[in-house]
Design a protein around this motif. Structure first.
Motif, short mmCIF file in Angstrom:
data_model
loop_
_atom_site.label_atom_id
_atom_site.label_comp_id
_atom_site.label_asym_id
_atom_site.label_seq_id
_atom_site.Cartn_x
_atom_site.Cartn_y
_atom_site.Cartn_z
N UNK A 15 0.83 -1.21 0.00
CA UNK A 15 0.00 0.00 0.00
C UNK A 15 0.86 1.25 0.00
N UNK A 16 1.99 1.24 0.70
CA UNK A 16 2.88 2.40 0.69
C UNK A 16 3.40 2.68 -0.71
N UNK A 17 3.71 1.62 -1.47
CA UNK A 17 4.15 1.81 -2.86
C UNK A 17 3.07 2.50 -3.69
N UNK A 18 1.84 2.08 -3.48
CA UNK A 18 0.72 2.68 -4.23
C UNK A 18 0.54 4.13 -3.83
N UNK A 19 0.64 4.41 -2.55
CA UNK A 19 0.49 5.79 -2.09
C UNK A 19 1.62 6.68 -2.62
N UNK B 124 -1.22 5.58 -15.66
CA UNK B 124 -0.82 5.59 -14.25
C UNK B 124 0.46 4.79 -14.04
N UNK B 125 0.46 3.55 -14.49
CA UNK B 125 1.63 2.71 -14.31
C UNK B 125 2.81 3.16 -15.14
N UNK B 126 2.54 3.54 -16.40
CA UNK B 126 3.63 3.96 -17.29
C UNK B 126 4.35 5.19 -16.74
N UNK C 103 1.42 1.92 -9.78
CA UNK C 103 0.72 3.01 -10.46
C UNK C 103 -0.73 2.68 -10.75
N UNK C 104 -0.97 1.46 -11.20
CA UNK C 104 -2.37 1.07 -11.50
C UNK C 104 -3.20 1.03 -10.22
N UNK C 105 -2.58 0.70 -9.10
CA UNK C 105 -3.31 0.61 -7.85
C UNK C 105 -3.88 1.92 -7.34
N UNK D 235 -3.32 -4.39 -13.70
CA UNK D 235 -4.40 -3.57 -13.19
C UNK D 235 -5.02 -4.17 -11.93
N UNK D 236 -5.39 -5.43 -12.00
CA UNK D 236 -6.06 -6.04 -10.86
C UNK D 236 -5.10 -6.25 -9.69
N UNK D 237 -3.82 -6.49 -9.97
CA UNK D 237 -2.85 -6.67 -8.88
C UNK D 237 -2.70 -5.41 -8.06
N UNK D 238 -2.47 -4.28 -8.72
CA UNK D 238 -2.29 -3.03 -8.00
C UNK D 238 -3.53 -2.64 -7.21
N UNK D 239 -4.69 -2.85 -7.84
CA UNK D 239 -5.93 -2.47 -7.16
C UNK D 239 -6.28 -3.42 -6.03
#
Length: 417
Positions: free
Chosen positions: A5-9, A54-56, A155-157, A182-186
């Protein structure tokens, strides 16, 4: 977990102001039709019409100055290509993109217009990827994987972060699955914020690679799908483990339901979805009982559909719902008979799109001619009324076998939201 979650934030902080915080809106009409309380995340409103930005961008912003100077390369069926091309150009990074030979023209053209060097190689993303890795080695380019990369996944998350900020009491997320980024990040973000939330992936019946891989089955895929954005034959290794740990289920949808979902999003939500983008709604339409009474978040992940494909989806959908029909009738071969038929059709509120008559390929009397009319009607009920009225006037109308009983599943209620 390789992504937290920290990576996503952290990714969300990097992306702020550079990608759209897309709307997450309720759909009253689709909620009524599917039986759930449905919220749609409109990622087709990104500049390149896809969540892939987002991810790119998160990956590109993480590169060192030396890596930026070398340039980047990616393989993609289109959306990742456009995302890398667009943001690489913004950041002054040279981008090379390898796309499968049969990528829709719209995505190829857009990627080139965004400034990337495009190569068309291979019959799918996997074959394109082999060529991209060869070029990366030859030219010392930085490879930007479309899904099997921690920075891409993080990024996708950020989508789930935004959705749960706006609608914190969602019961379920329905997310398309190709390679799994997409589904992994989310799933990482959603499960960390709300452990009880259900995360459901959607693949097509022609490309169920992730579902097969998780079941330790041989991967068997079809040749093509309307949802080419998730037509992936080899899911990622990183994504596979995240999906195995955090995703509750993966469901499959068929091509007709993808077409139906695209048409419903266009007609009801006035928004254009590509096949992959419509996969979540297709899942709800395939098994509405599973979601009934629940608060569901749907990620409309992209809107880059080829215009010819979209045109075909619209026309086929109108036929399936009984709003465009073909009717064959025999009329006397005398002056005024055709005018009398068209007058009757007009009185019955059927709009004539095309009409033709011929005398040769028929077993009617020599004193008769066969007329085939393509008509626009109000739907299945109106079509049945039309046929009954023609018979009452002494005609013997015939509909092609697959058009006699319009598929009422395709009926939509485009009034309001």
């Amino acid at each position: 977990m390789s992504v937290t979650l920290d990576d996503v934030r952290q990714a969300a902080a990097r992306l702020q102001g550079s990608v759209e915080r897309t709307a997450c809106l309720p759909s009253t009409t689709l909620s009524r039709l599917t039986g759930c309380e449905l919220y749609i995340k409109f990622e087709n409103h990104q500049f390149t019409a896809s969540f892939k930005e987002r991810g790119a961008l998160n990956h590109l912003l993480s590169l060192s100055p030396e890596e930026r100077a070398r340039g980047v390369i990616a393989m993609s069926a289109g959306n990742h290509a456009q995302a890398v091309a667009y943001h690489a150009k913004r950041l002054g990074i040279h981008a090379t993109i390898v796309m499968p030979r049969h990528t829709p023209n719209l995505k190829v053209r857009n990627t080139r217009h965004l400034g990337a060097e495009v190569h068309l190689q291979g019959n799918g993303v996997d074959e394109a990827g082999l060529h991209a890795r060869r070029l990366a080695k030859e030219r010392n380019l930085v490879f930007v994987h479309p899904y099997d990369d921690e920075r891409i996944i993080a990024g996708q998350g950020t989508i789930a972060l935004e959705m749960l900020e706006e609608v914190p009491d969602l019961d379920c997320l329905v997310i398309p699955v190709g390679g799994g980024g997409l589904i992994s990040g989310n799933a990482v973000a959603a499960k960390a914020l709300k452990p009880e939330i259900e995360v459901i992936g959607v693949q097509t019946q022609r490309f169920p690679a992730m579902k097969q891989a998780l079941a330790n089955e041989p991967i068997h895929c079809g040749l093509a799908s309307l949802a080419e954005g998730i037509a992936v034959k080899q899911p990622g290794m990183l994504t596979r483990e995240i999906v195995r740990e955090l995703v509750n289920d993966i469901v499959l949808v068929d091509e007709p339901e993808l077409e139906r979902a695209i048409l419903m999003l266009l007609e009801i939500e006035k928004t254009v979805a590509e096949g992959a983008g419509a996969a979540g709604l297709a899942a709800l339409l395939t098994d509405p009982a599973r979601y009934r009474g629940r608060k569901v978040g749907l990620v409309l992940c992209g809107g880059n559909i080829d215009m010819l494909a979209l045109s075909s989806v619209i026309q086929r959908g109108l036929v399936r719902s009984g709003r465009i029909v073909r009717v064959r009738v025999g009329i006397p071969d005398v002056p005024g008979s055709l005018a009398e038929l068209t007058r009757l059709l007009g009185a019955l509120r059927a709009n004539v799109i095309q009409i033709a008559h011929q005398r040769t390929f028929t077993d009617l009397s020599l004193r008769a001619t066969e007329v085939e009319a393509t008509l626009e009607t109000l739907g299945g009920d109106h079509t049945r009324e039309l046929i009954a009225a023609l018979r009452a006037e002494g005609y013997d109308p015939v509909l092609p076998a697959n058009e006699v009983h319009p598929d009422e599943r395709w009926a939509t209620d485009p009034e309001g939201h």
